[in-house]
Design a protein around this motif. Sequence first.
Motif, mmCIF file in Angstrom:
data_model
loop_
_atom_site.group_PDB
_atom_site.id
_atom_site.type_symbol
_atom_site.label_atom_id
_atom_site.label_comp_id
_atom_site.label_asym_id
_atom_site.label_seq_id
_atom_site.Cartn_x
_atom_site.Cartn_y
_atom_site.Cartn_z
ATOM 1 N N PRO A 70 0.822 -1.217 0.000
ATOM 2 C CA PRO A 70 0.000 0.000 0.000
ATOM 3 C C PRO A 70 0.852 1.261 0.000
ATOM 4 O O PRO A 70 1.959 1.292 0.548
ATOM 5 C CB PRO A 70 -0.805 -0.125 1.299
ATOM 6 N N SER A 71 0.302 2.277 -0.624
ATOM 7 C CA SER A 71 0.993 3.564 -0.671
ATOM 8 C C SER A 71 0.987 4.208 0.714
ATOM 9 O O SER A 71 -0.007 4.135 1.437
ATOM 10 C CB SER A 71 0.283 4.480 -1.677
ATOM 11 N N GLU A 75 1.910 11.406 2.092
ATOM 12 C CA GLU A 75 1.157 11.755 3.304
ATOM 13 C C GLU A 75 -0.290 11.278 3.177
ATOM 14 O O GLU A 75 -1.026 11.728 2.297
ATOM 15 C CB GLU A 75 1.198 13.268 3.528
ATOM 16 N N ARG A 76 -0.679 10.386 4.045
ATOM 17 C CA ARG A 76 -2.036 9.850 3.986
ATOM 18 C C ARG A 76 -3.044 10.901 4.436
ATOM 19 O O ARG A 76 -2.956 11.427 5.547
ATOM 20 C CB ARG A 76 -2.160 8.614 4.860
ATOM 21 N N PRO A 77 -4.027 11.230 3.596
ATOM 22 C CA PRO A 77 -5.002 12.254 3.989
ATOM 23 C C PRO A 77 -5.993 11.698 5.014
ATOM 24 O O PRO A 77 -6.507 10.587 4.845
ATOM 25 C CB PRO A 77 -5.706 12.594 2.672
ATOM 26 N N PRO A 78 -6.288 12.439 6.064
ATOM 27 C CA PRO A 78 -7.303 11.982 7.025
ATOM 28 C C PRO A 78 -8.700 12.152 6.440
ATOM 29 O O PRO A 78 -8.915 12.964 5.533
ATOM 30 C CB PRO A 78 -7.094 12.901 8.217
ATOM 31 N N CYS A 89 -8.994 13.551 1.333
ATOM 32 C CA CYS A 89 -8.281 14.146 0.202
ATOM 33 C C CYS A 89 -7.592 15.425 0.666
ATOM 34 O O CYS A 89 -8.178 16.207 1.422
ATOM 35 C CB CYS A 89 -9.252 14.448 -0.943
ATOM 36 N N HIS A 90 -6.356 15.628 0.218
ATOM 37 C CA HIS A 90 -5.647 16.863 0.565
ATOM 38 C C HIS A 90 -6.224 18.061 -0.186
ATOM 39 O O HIS A 90 -6.111 19.197 0.281
ATOM 40 C CB HIS A 90 -4.152 16.727 0.235
ATOM 41 N N GLU A 144 2.857 19.473 -4.199
ATOM 42 C CA GLU A 144 1.526 18.908 -3.987
ATOM 43 C C GLU A 144 1.489 17.425 -4.343
ATOM 44 O O GLU A 144 0.877 16.622 -3.624
ATOM 45 C CB GLU A 144 0.495 19.683 -4.818
ATOM 46 N N ARG A 145 2.153 17.042 -5.441
ATOM 47 C CA ARG A 145 2.199 15.617 -5.808
ATOM 48 C C ARG A 145 2.934 14.812 -4.748
ATOM 49 O O ARG A 145 2.527 13.704 -4.396
ATOM 50 C CB ARG A 145 2.873 15.452 -7.171
ATOM 51 N N ALA A 146 4.023 15.353 -4.236
ATOM 52 C CA ALA A 146 4.796 14.656 -3.201
ATOM 53 C C ALA A 146 3.958 14.456 -1.950
ATOM 54 O O ALA A 146 4.021 13.403 -1.298
ATOM 55 C CB ALA A 146 6.067 15.438 -2.881
ATOM 56 N N ARG A 147 3.153 15.468 -1.619
ATOM 57 C CA ARG A 147 2.288 15.348 -0.442
ATOM 58 C C ARG A 147 1.266 14.237 -0.636
ATOM 59 O O ARG A 147 1.026 13.426 0.265
ATOM 60 C CB ARG A 147 1.589 16.673 -0.165
#
Length: 334
Positions: free
Chosen positions: A283-284, A310-313, A324-325, A303-306
Amino acid sequence: MTDTQPLLSVRDLTVTFPTKRGPVRAVDSLAFEVRPGRTLGIVGESGSGKSVTSLAVMGLHSGAEVGGSIVFDGQELVGLGERALNRLRGRRMAMIFQDPLSSLHPYYTVGEQIAEHHRVHFGSGRAVARRRAVDALAEVGIPEPERRAGEYPHQFSGGMRQRVMIAMALACEPDLLIADEPTTALDVTVQAQILELIARLQEERGLAVIMITHDLGVVARVAHEVLVMYGGRAAEQAAVDDLFARPSHPYTRGLLDSLPRLDDSDDEPLRAIPGSPPSLLTPSPGCAFAARCAVAAAGSDEERARCETERPPLDGPAGHPVACHFPAYEGIAS
């Protein structure tokens, strides 16, 4: 319990399967509630974790590690013994499986199978259980129920077999009904009949219903709330009208964009979400949808790196959380 209290409350649900290549977390930190008389629609592509979630609620996973909390009418089901689960399954919680032909025993008549279900949970005699089986077939609209109770599954059409499955599920008057793709492989006329039947029985009995499907048309027709799943996680949750009016996750928007539209020209190709669902073996660490997301692709390097790391809550306005960020991106047509 009042109608304002949830009949089923799921919190931080995880389901992990051991495999030779490593553990597969098919459901990851999922949470939702279902109230009496309400329908929760769970939607997503194949492999998103919809059916795994329903089987976890029913306690039907063998060999899988189930974590988190599943509370049904005040009783915790995770870790509950098999004997206690058997008293609930079929009696207070029932499930309509996706393929009725493989779910019905070919060697017994449909009446015998429904009657046995009633005898197990109520200890009723054979004559009483047989009468209940006939009544259940009549309730779901099967003509000549007395005669057809003595027939075998192969003597029924696909739509009639699905009605038999509904009759079996409702014979013991459960409080919660889980319908796993109940209209798959049925033509649109029979599909409408099955959905109307479930809605009528829900209204009459105050059933709580979980409708699992990949068909957003079914969701729009029957659900009160919607949970969109992707890669075993919740992507978006909202009331059905709010979700269709304001789809905020790029995946939800992609699902809606893939539906045919009346204003499309005849030679207009169907729109598809590019790429494939993620591997649950690896999983990512970030958003599971990032590799297929038009929002991430159009964003800056930062933004792509985030999105990728980084898993969005699952967060956002009350009643409409989104994982989603960058939710509600206006560059994708709804």
